[in-house]
Design a protein around this motif. Sequence first.
Motif, PDB file in Angstrom:
ATOM      1  N   THR A   1       0.771  -1.301  -0.117  1.00 44.18           N
ATOM      2  CA  THR A   1       0.032  -0.050   0.019  1.00 44.18           C
ATOM      3  C   THR A   1       0.980   1.325   0.120  1.00 44.18           C
ATOM      4  O   THR A   1       0.508   2.321  -0.575  1.00 44.18           O
ATOM      5  N   LYS A   2       1.876   1.120   0.810  1.00 44.56           N
ATOM      6  CA  LYS A   2       2.770   2.427   1.026  1.00 44.56           C
ATOM      7  C   LYS A   2       3.719   2.574  -0.436  1.00 44.56           C
ATOM      8  O   LYS A   2       3.820   3.975  -0.735  1.00 44.56           O
ATOM      9  N   TYR A   3       4.393   1.513  -1.006  1.00 43.42           N
ATOM     10  CA  TYR A   3       4.745   1.575  -2.326  1.00 43.42           C
ATOM     11  C   TYR A   3       3.830   2.141  -3.000  1.00 43.42           C
ATOM     12  O   TYR A   3       4.290   2.900  -4.094  1.00 43.42           O
ATOM     13  N   ALA A   4       2.562   1.833  -3.418  1.00 43.33           N
ATOM     14  CA  ALA A   4       1.638   2.451  -4.248  1.00 43.33           C
ATOM     15  C   ALA A   4       1.686   3.747  -4.082  1.00 43.33           C
ATOM     16  O   ALA A   4       1.451   4.715  -4.913  1.00 43.33           O
ATOM     17  N   VAL A   5       1.526   4.493  -2.620  1.00 44.28           N
ATOM     18  CA  VAL A   5       1.305   5.735  -2.540  1.00 44.28           C
ATOM     19  C   VAL A   5       2.690   6.237  -2.849  1.00 44.28           C
ATOM     20  O   VAL A   5       2.465   7.469  -3.684  1.00 44.28           O
ATOM     21  N   GLU A   6       3.743   5.791  -2.764  1.00 42.65           N
ATOM     22  CA  GLU A   6       5.155   6.554  -3.182  1.00 42.65           C
ATOM     23  C   GLU A   6       4.869   6.742  -4.958  1.00 42.65           C
ATOM     24  O   GLU A   6       5.139   7.899  -5.467  1.00 42.65           O
ATOM     25  N   GLY A   7       4.733   5.572  -5.580  1.00 42.55           N
ATOM     26  CA  GLY A   7       4.571   5.628  -6.756  1.00 42.55           C
ATOM     27  C   GLY A   7       3.428   6.761  -7.610  1.00 42.55           C
ATOM     28  O   GLY A   7       3.734   7.191  -8.423  1.00 42.55           O
ATOM     29  N   TYR A   8       2.345   6.699  -6.908  1.00 45.16           N
ATOM     30  CA  TYR A   8       1.393   7.710  -7.175  1.00 45.16           C
ATOM     31  C   TYR A   8       1.687   9.099  -6.993  1.00 45.16           C
ATOM     32  O   TYR A   8       1.578   9.944  -7.818  1.00 45.16           O
ATOM     33  N   ALA A   9       2.338   9.272  -5.738  1.00 42.14           N
ATOM     34  CA  ALA A   9       2.688  10.591  -5.321  1.00 42.14           C
ATOM     35  C   ALA A   9       3.967  10.994  -6.246  1.00 42.14           C
ATOM     36  O   ALA A   9       3.811  12.327  -6.574  1.00 42.14           O
ATOM     37  N   ASP A  10       4.757  10.209  -6.785  1.00 41.11           N
ATOM     38  CA  ASP A  10       6.124  10.441  -7.482  1.00 41.11           C
ATOM     39  C   ASP A  10       5.407  11.168  -8.777  1.00 41.11           C
ATOM     40  O   ASP A  10       5.905  12.103  -9.503  1.00 41.11           O
ATOM     41  N   THR A  11       4.381  10.750  -9.297  1.00 37.91           N
ATOM     42  CA  THR A  11       3.833  11.043 -10.576  1.00 37.91           C
ATOM     43  C   THR A  11       2.745  12.163 -10.437  1.00 37.91           C
ATOM     44  O   THR A  11       3.028  13.300 -11.093  1.00 37.91           O
ATOM     45  N   LEU A  12       2.030  12.208  -9.390  1.00 38.39           N
ATOM     46  CA  LEU A  12       1.274  13.418  -9.046  1.00 38.39           C
ATOM     47  C   LEU A  12       2.207  14.636  -8.908  1.00 38.39           C
ATOM     48  O   LEU A  12       1.435  15.751  -9.471  1.00 38.39           O
TER      49      LEU A  12
END
Length: 277
Positions: free
Chosen positions: A152-163
């Motif tokens: 879940t937190k890796y997902a947040v990292e990937g999402y946030a790096d794109t955002l």
Amino acid sequence: MSKTWFITGTSSGFGKELAKIVAQQDDINLVASARKMPDLDYLDEYDESKILKVILDVTDKTAINKAVDQIKDKFGQIDVLVNNAGLGYFSTIEESDMDEVKYMFDVNVFGLANVTKAVLPIMRAQKSGVIVNLSSALALTTIPTTGFYSATKYAVEGYADTLRQEVKDLGIQVMNVEPSGARTNWSGRSSEKTATKIKDYQQFSDSITSVSDSVTDAPGDPKLIAKVIFDQVSQNEVVPKHLPLGEFAYEGGLSNLSGIIDEMKSRKDISLSTDDK
Ligand SMILES: NC(=O)c1ccc[n+]([C@@H]2O[C@H](COP(=O)([O-])OP(=O)(O)OC[C@H]3O[C@@H](n4cnc5c(N)ncnc54)[C@H](OP(=O)(O)O)[C@@H]3O)[C@@H](O)[C@H]2O)c1
């Protein structure tokens, strides 16, 4: 003009400590959200004209929109969004209950994304804003039995790096905070713990107990963590993209990431061999 901070999950832990710091600032409005209103009674000692308490379960899109409307009505702006609400899950991958895992993704990933989607139009209109995501040291490195939590937190990292790249030119910044284990309710009532059922994973049953216990007795002080987050956002024109906090995040993250870089470099020829134009 006063700034407005909107923090999710302020009933306990990092969210509560950060809410208390924000509530003490003369020039900052606080929007504190929780799933149960009585959990926000601790804010009654602060200036109520600068505080809005909202009921919010981040898995409820209707409640998210209602909360954001309430904030617009009372303060007219959101300068800082802190996506803090989250929970944990202790189990080996194979023994995990996928319904429980999906619920954790609903809170830690989709809840965070839905709150952010509701807030972004306000920040775009302002042409400014800071989005802070409570990620984890377990998004910089991994250990057995917290694999789906890390996911879940890796997902947040990937999402946030794109955002971050998509909103940069709109005046909006994104900071991921990666705390090590800290003394909050996260490993207690905020975490499911699956008992070992498959004999081959028996060695991890003790580790599930010790991982979760060690968070309860972890080195990280939620007050210090909240203070560092507040200072980094309020004192910097440009906030850090990543904020690893605690030795495990710093040393464990460096070791894992530099291991990936070393391995990549050692196989450069193979990596570059698959492009033919
Ligand atoms: N403590 C650590 O070791 C650690 C380390 C790295 C990252 N983190 C992350 O830091 C964040 C805060 O956790 P914490 O350590 O402060 O733990 P905590 O004390 O258990 O706080 C978690 C907060 O999230 C809220 N929450 C859970 N599910 C929710 C939902 N569906 N909707 C809205 N709010 C919800 C809880 O509300 P209720 O009171 O209603 O349950 C509580 O306010 C989490 O994202 C966690 O993953 C924690």
